[in-house]
Design a protein around this motif. Sequence first.
Motif, mmCIF file in Angstrom:
data_model
loop_
_atom_site.group_PDB
_atom_site.id
_atom_site.type_symbol
_atom_site.label_atom_id
_atom_site.label_comp_id
_atom_site.label_asym_id
_atom_site.label_seq_id
_atom_site.Cartn_x
_atom_site.Cartn_y
_atom_site.Cartn_z
ATOM 1 N N ALA A 212 -4.345 -20.060 -13.810
ATOM 2 C CA ALA A 212 -4.703 -21.368 -14.463
ATOM 3 C C ALA A 212 -5.919 -21.661 -14.860
ATOM 4 C CB ALA A 212 -4.486 -22.494 -13.207
ATOM 5 N N TRP A 224 -1.080 -26.539 -17.947
ATOM 6 C CA TRP A 224 -0.375 -25.750 -16.813
ATOM 7 C C TRP A 224 0.505 -26.795 -16.248
ATOM 8 C CZ3 TRP A 224 0.045 -20.870 -17.128
ATOM 9 C CH2 TRP A 224 -0.985 -20.150 -17.488
ATOM 10 N N PRO A 225 1.735 -26.382 -15.748
ATOM 11 C CA PRO A 225 2.687 -27.466 -15.223
ATOM 12 C C PRO A 225 2.204 -27.772 -13.755
ATOM 13 C CG PRO A 225 3.669 -25.256 -15.328
ATOM 14 C CD PRO A 225 2.567 -25.466 -16.207
ATOM 15 N N VAL A 227 3.195 -27.847 -10.203
ATOM 16 C CA VAL A 227 4.235 -27.207 -9.203
ATOM 17 C C VAL A 227 4.089 -27.752 -7.686
ATOM 18 C CG1 VAL A 227 5.078 -25.134 -8.329
ATOM 19 C CG2 VAL A 227 4.095 -25.327 -10.646
ATOM 20 N N TRP A 233 3.680 -21.086 -6.446
ATOM 21 C CA TRP A 233 3.214 -21.700 -7.799
ATOM 22 C C TRP A 233 3.309 -20.701 -9.074
ATOM 23 C CZ3 TRP A 233 -0.262 -20.754 -11.787
ATOM 24 C CH2 TRP A 233 -0.590 -21.544 -12.659
ATOM 25 N N LYS A 234 3.302 -19.333 -8.914
ATOM 26 C CA LYS A 234 3.629 -18.446 -10.077
ATOM 27 C C LYS A 234 5.047 -18.594 -10.616
ATOM 28 C CE LYS A 234 0.158 -14.929 -9.472
ATOM 29 N NZ LYS A 234 -0.747 -15.394 -8.334
ATOM 30 N N THR A 237 5.880 -21.962 -12.091
ATOM 31 C CA THR A 237 5.270 -22.099 -13.431
ATOM 32 C C THR A 237 6.031 -21.280 -14.406
ATOM 33 O OG1 THR A 237 2.953 -22.211 -12.474
ATOM 34 C CG2 THR A 237 3.221 -21.508 -14.814
ATOM 35 N N CYS A 238 6.521 -20.320 -14.009
ATOM 36 C CA CYS A 238 7.177 -19.444 -15.006
ATOM 37 C C CYS A 238 8.613 -20.155 -15.204
ATOM 38 C CB CYS A 238 7.510 -17.998 -14.562
ATOM 39 S SG CYS A 238 6.415 -16.968 -14.670
ATOM 40 N N ARG A 240 9.355 -23.474 -15.174
ATOM 41 C CA ARG A 240 9.030 -24.648 -15.924
ATOM 42 C C ARG A 240 8.801 -24.216 -17.451
ATOM 43 N NH1 ARG A 240 8.315 -25.579 -10.874
ATOM 44 N NH2 ARG A 240 8.824 -27.664 -9.891
#
Length: 286
Positions: A212, A224-225, A227, A233-234, A237-238, A240
């Motif tokens: 981020a 950045w979404p 979470v 988190w990774k 994120t991927c 979403r």
Amino acid sequence: MARFSRPASNPVSGDILDLRNDPIAAGPPERRVSDAETLVHRATGARGTVDKWHREWVVLRLLDGTTRRVTNLAGGFAVAGETITLIGVDRVPSSGLSLGRTASGSIAAPQGPAKVARASRLWVEGDHDARLIERVWGDDLRDAAIVVEPQGGIDDLDAAVARFAPGPQARLAVLVDHLIPGTKEWHLTESQRSAASKWVTVVGHPFVDVWACVRPQVVGIAAWPDVPKGEDWKTGTCRRLGWGTPQEGWRRILASVNGFSDLDPSLVGAVEAALDALVGGGEEPT
């Protein structure tokens, strides 16, 4: 009742309500300078030439050869007694040779033989942190002979620092994710931040993950979404963003970063502060 009419035009002063015609109201002039000009940072009195320029901060190379990072505000500098707003720096070639710049914005050092690494180290939490720093600051790190070491987290930081045994010839800087008051990371680094050793510097950024720290526009997203806490988190994120696996997402991110301007200023400032602490004195590489 008499009514006053406004003159149709004033070719000398223009519209008295137009602040563009008022040098005081308009503020100090915006200027680019060359990297050979000496500036004074008005807030701190620091005097030197521009080593790096950013819209929010500037690194000055002081007259004694050291560097200092200062804020870049409107009217923040003076050149030859004139107050200016610094909007950029032009590199002046030396001896007819063009001066290259590294991805971090530094003047590229001349090519030379490999240096023996300093005993000092820059610790980061994980491999992604290390690779992102290498992409932007790799040339600077090699020139300073500083090695970056991923630690796999900071849960055992105090014991790790004790084993490292920092000192004047072996300084240590630690870059921490999510370093804001009240977080787990804040408490885990408390003893090292409270001057446990003057040879240890802890720096950080506010984001939960170093991904981020890359400006969202650089990777083609608006933001950045969010979470939820408790979800990786990774991975979240991927999912979403439709980026596939975290490995695929990371390759996309790293390939999008070309220089320091692609990163959030909090990470840039943290790494610069870490490097200043590591090369500010002590042993020299050979």
